[in-house]
Write an enzyme that holds these catalytic residues in place. Structure first.
Site, PDB file in Angstrom:
ATOM      1  N   GLY A 182      -5.573  46.704  20.397  1.00 43.81           N
ATOM      2  CA  GLY A 182      -4.605  46.723  19.488  1.00 43.81           C
ATOM      3  C   GLY A 182      -5.500  47.706  18.064  1.00 43.81           C
ATOM      4  O   GLY A 182      -5.100  49.223  18.419  1.00 43.81           O
ATOM      5  N   HIS A 183      -6.396  47.546  18.151  1.00 45.18           N
ATOM      6  CA  HIS A 183      -7.342  48.927  16.920  1.00 45.18           C
ATOM      7  C   HIS A 183      -7.520  49.484  17.820  1.00 45.18           C
ATOM      8  O   HIS A 183      -7.389  51.006  17.214  1.00 45.18           O
ATOM      9  CB  HIS A 183      -8.617  47.957  17.054  1.00 45.18           C
ATOM     10  N   GLN A 192       2.340  44.336   5.636  1.00 44.86           N
ATOM     11  CA  GLN A 192       1.702  45.739   5.292  1.00 44.86           C
ATOM     12  C   GLN A 192       1.901  46.932   5.133  1.00 44.86           C
ATOM     13  O   GLN A 192       1.418  48.147   4.431  1.00 44.86           O
ATOM     14  CB  GLN A 192      -0.040  45.269   6.228  1.00 44.86           C
ATOM     15  N   ARG A 222      -8.134  37.309  15.597  1.00 46.31           N
ATOM     16  CA  ARG A 222      -7.985  35.883  15.022  1.00 46.31           C
ATOM     17  C   ARG A 222      -8.034  34.948  16.123  1.00 46.31           C
ATOM     18  O   ARG A 222      -7.943  33.756  16.205  1.00 46.31           O
ATOM     19  CB  ARG A 222      -6.889  35.048  13.792  1.00 46.31           C
TER      20      ARG A 222
END
Ligand code: AMP
Length: 280
Positions: free
Chosen positions: A36-37, A153, A187
């Site tokens: 994802g990053h 966010q 996580r």
């Protein structure tokens, strides 16, 4: 790839590219990197001349009962992944570098932070907005890349950039998922095997609700119940399932314009979030 640990060092090394008129792309992260990053880094590499990532587990966005101390950290592996991806610079500051004694200014974005994670994590978005504004001031990028995985966010950052006239273009990036639909998250590695298997229900519930929406369902309560029912078939504890308007993140009863179904679920001490966009 160059690793920089101080603000001054980073600013100095970006200066030559800036003077030559090169465009700078920035991908802020808290590390424990996954695909994802890396998708943000990839997009920045495609769109800009020079890509900067940051790895900083920001203490001010964690509540006193949250997982700051157990948040996964693996800087060595992260830097290897960023280098392999083609990233040019990574900024890895210590907490003291970002919050030296005496820092007494915070950034608070109102309205958009009233619900969802803003309601269940008091102070969280103040920490996020403050650190992101600091990082944007430090790096001075032309474009900054954020995942839609953290949709609220993203709305907070877009509101802040607009309201404070920050000279940066915010680029939203799609959610990268595992084969079973679980959204990639740092996580996830802290989930037990059992919870990991169960956690695919977030995406399954959201997909069922999206299918209903595509079939014409516009009632928010019905869409929310569909997600909740799917999650409550196992041991996950629902924090919220909510349909909100976009981009202001306000609860709605009927979907009549662009909206989001967002959920947060707790598995043991691991809190997962996911969402799906509803486009009319
Ligand atoms: P984090 O390290 O969790 O603070 O995330 C850093 C950035 O990566 C944020 O903009 C996230 O929204 C984004 N991100 C995290 N997980 C994913 C994912 N599964 N797909 C796309 N972007 C993501």
């Amino acid at each position: 790839m160059k690793i920089k640990r101080t603000i001054e060092e980073l600013r100095r090394s970006l200066e030559p590219a800036r003077l030559k008129g090169k465009t700078i792309g920035f991908c802020p992260t808290m590390g424990a990197l996954h695909e994802g990053h890396l998708s943000l880094v990839q997009k920045s590499l495609e769109e800009t001349d020079l890509t900067v990532a940051s790895i900083f587990v920001n203490p001010t966005q964690f509540g006193p009962e949250e997982d700051l101390s157990s948040y996964p950290r693996d800087e060595e592996k992260d830097c290897r992944l960023l280098e392999e991806a083609g990233c040019d610079f990574v900024f890895c500051p210590k907490v003291q570098e970002i919050y030296p004694n005496g820092a007494c200014t915070t950034v608070r974005v109102t309205g958009v932070t009233d619900h969802l994670c803003g309601a269940s994590r008091p102070g969280h978005f103040e920490g996020v907005a403050t650190v992101v504004s600091k990082l944007l001031n430090i790096v001075g990028p032309h474009r900054a890349y954020f995942g839609i995985k953290d949709a609220q966010q993203l709305c907070v950052i877009e509101t802040m950039v607009r309201d404070l006239d920050m000279p940066v273009l915010i680029r939203p990036c799609p959610i990268v998922r595992e084969d079973d639909g679980l959204a990639l998250s740092s996580r996830n590695r802290r989930l037990t095997k059992e919870h990991r298997n169960e956690a695919s229900c977030l995406n399954r519930g959201l997909c069922k609700a999206k299918a209903l929406f595509d079939g014409g369902e516009r009632n928010a309560a019905t869409l929310e119940k569909t997600v909740r029912d799917e999650i409550e078939t196992n041991s996950g504890r629902v924090d919220y399932v909510e349909v909100v308007s976009m981009p202001d993140c306000q609860p709605i009863k009927t979907v009549s314009d662009r909206a989001l179904i967002a959920c947060a679920v707790q598995y043991g001490d691991v809190r997962l979030i996911d969402n799906v966009l509803l486009d009319i």
